[in-house]
Design a protein around this motif. Structure first.
Motif, mmCIF file in Angstrom:
data_model
loop_
_atom_site.group_PDB
_atom_site.id
_atom_site.type_symbol
_atom_site.label_atom_id
_atom_site.label_comp_id
_atom_site.label_asym_id
_atom_site.label_seq_id
_atom_site.Cartn_x
_atom_site.Cartn_y
_atom_site.Cartn_z
ATOM 1 N N THR A 146 0.802 -1.208 0.000
ATOM 2 C CA THR A 146 0.000 0.000 0.000
ATOM 3 C C THR A 146 0.838 1.263 0.000
ATOM 4 O OG1 THR A 146 -1.798 1.186 1.121
ATOM 5 C CG2 THR A 146 -0.247 0.017 2.531
ATOM 6 N N ASP A 147 0.307 2.259 -0.680
ATOM 7 C CA ASP A 147 0.869 3.600 -0.649
ATOM 8 C C ASP A 147 0.543 4.215 0.712
ATOM 9 O OD1 ASP A 147 2.020 5.998 -1.489
ATOM 10 O OD2 ASP A 147 0.267 6.637 -2.628
ATOM 11 N N PHE A 148 1.256 5.260 1.089
ATOM 12 C CA PHE A 148 0.979 5.937 2.353
ATOM 13 C C PHE A 148 0.005 7.089 2.142
ATOM 14 C CE2 PHE A 148 1.862 8.882 5.835
ATOM 15 C CZ PHE A 148 1.752 8.035 6.921
ATOM 16 N N ASN A 149 0.334 8.006 1.229
ATOM 17 C CA ASN A 149 -0.510 9.173 0.979
ATOM 18 C C ASN A 149 -1.556 8.869 -0.084
ATOM 19 O OD1 ASN A 149 0.589 11.117 2.761
ATOM 20 N ND2 ASN A 149 2.377 11.264 1.443
ATOM 21 N N MET A 150 -2.811 8.783 0.369
ATOM 22 C CA MET A 150 -3.929 8.533 -0.540
ATOM 23 C C MET A 150 -5.142 9.296 -0.026
ATOM 24 S SD MET A 150 -3.690 4.414 -1.161
ATOM 25 C CE MET A 150 -3.708 4.010 0.590
ATOM 26 N N PRO A 151 -6.068 9.631 -0.931
ATOM 27 C CA PRO A 151 -7.307 10.276 -0.487
ATOM 28 C C PRO A 151 -8.231 9.260 0.190
ATOM 29 C CG PRO A 151 -7.373 9.864 -2.840
ATOM 30 C CD PRO A 151 -5.994 9.478 -2.370
ATOM 31 N N GLU A 152 -9.269 9.747 0.777
ATOM 32 C CA GLU A 152 -10.283 8.931 1.457
ATOM 33 C C GLU A 152 -9.717 8.276 2.712
ATOM 34 O OE1 GLU A 152 -13.484 9.083 0.491
ATOM 35 O OE2 GLU A 152 -12.802 10.335 -1.157
ATOM 36 N N MET A 153 -8.941 7.233 2.553
ATOM 37 C CA MET A 153 -8.317 6.524 3.670
ATOM 38 C C MET A 153 -6.855 6.320 3.305
ATOM 39 S SD MET A 153 -9.106 2.666 5.123
ATOM 40 C CE MET A 153 -10.635 3.042 5.944
ATOM 41 N N ASN A 154 -5.947 6.885 4.094
ATOM 42 C CA ASN A 154 -4.526 6.759 3.753
ATOM 43 C C ASN A 154 -3.984 5.393 4.173
ATOM 44 O OD1 ASN A 154 -3.676 6.850 6.491
ATOM 45 N ND2 ASN A 154 -3.511 9.076 6.445
ATOM 46 N N GLY A 155 -2.713 5.159 3.871
ATOM 47 C CA GLY A 155 -2.103 3.866 4.161
ATOM 48 C C GLY A 155 -2.082 3.519 5.636
ATOM 49 N N ASP A 156 -1.828 4.509 6.482
ATOM 50 C CA ASP A 156 -1.815 4.288 7.923
ATOM 51 C C ASP A 156 -3.195 3.838 8.403
ATOM 52 O OD1 ASP A 156 -0.931 4.417 10.655
ATOM 53 O OD2 ASP A 156 -1.828 6.408 10.809
ATOM 54 N N GLU A 157 -4.225 4.522 7.972
ATOM 55 C CA GLU A 157 -5.592 4.165 8.371
ATOM 56 C C GLU A 157 -5.978 2.778 7.849
ATOM 57 O OE1 GLU A 157 -7.485 8.651 8.456
ATOM 58 O OE2 GLU A 157 -7.192 7.638 6.524
ATOM 59 N N LEU A 158 -5.570 2.477 6.621
ATOM 60 C CA LEU A 158 -5.857 1.164 6.042
ATOM 61 C C LEU A 158 -5.184 0.059 6.848
ATOM 62 C CD1 LEU A 158 -6.878 -0.811 3.879
ATOM 63 C CD2 LEU A 158 -4.840 -0.220 2.528
#
Length: 127
Positions: A52-64
């Motif tokens: 997974t990428d870290f910086n993403m819209p909606e739900m970022n990698g940390d949240e995922l």
């Protein structure tokens, strides 16, 4: 049975490059464009690796990652963080949930080697 890898990145071109690099692994590749979409894939099906990428819209990698780890079925699923910035994440708890991280852009052969290590070995990979 083929290994199943979920790739999560908001960049379609990054997902394409990762999928192309992993073509030689004979793994089944499932793509998601953000964490929210990816989380729907953790529905009890077998997942051998999450990239997974870290910086993403909606739900970022940390949240995922935190959401995936809340599901007992995926407590031991290896996770690689694919990031554009080295150490853009500093949370030690997050680091404990990762098998490793890979900086973008990556060298194909090294990337594939690290993915195979995660799929077929118990030891830590990718630092």
């Amino acid at each position: 049975m083929a290994k199943r890898i979920i790739i999560v990145d908001d960049s379609e071109s990054t997902r394409y490059v990762v999928k192309l690099a992993l073509a030689q692994t004979d793994a089944t590749i499932i793509e998601a464009s953000d964490g929210t979409e990816a989380l729907e894939l953790f529905d009890g099906r077998k997942v051998d690796l999450l990239i997974t990428d870290f910086n993403m819209p909606e739900m970022n990698g940390d949240e995922l990652i935190r959401a995936v780890r809340k599901n007992d079925n995926y407590l031991e699923t290896p996770i690689l963080l694919l990031t554009g910035k080295e150490k853009e994440f500093s949370d030690n708890q997050l680091m404990n949930e990762l098998r490793g991280w890979i900086k973008k852009p990556f060298i194909k052969d090294s990337f594939v080697k690290e993915v195979k290590n995660c799929l077929y070995q118990e030891s830590l990979c990718c630092r």
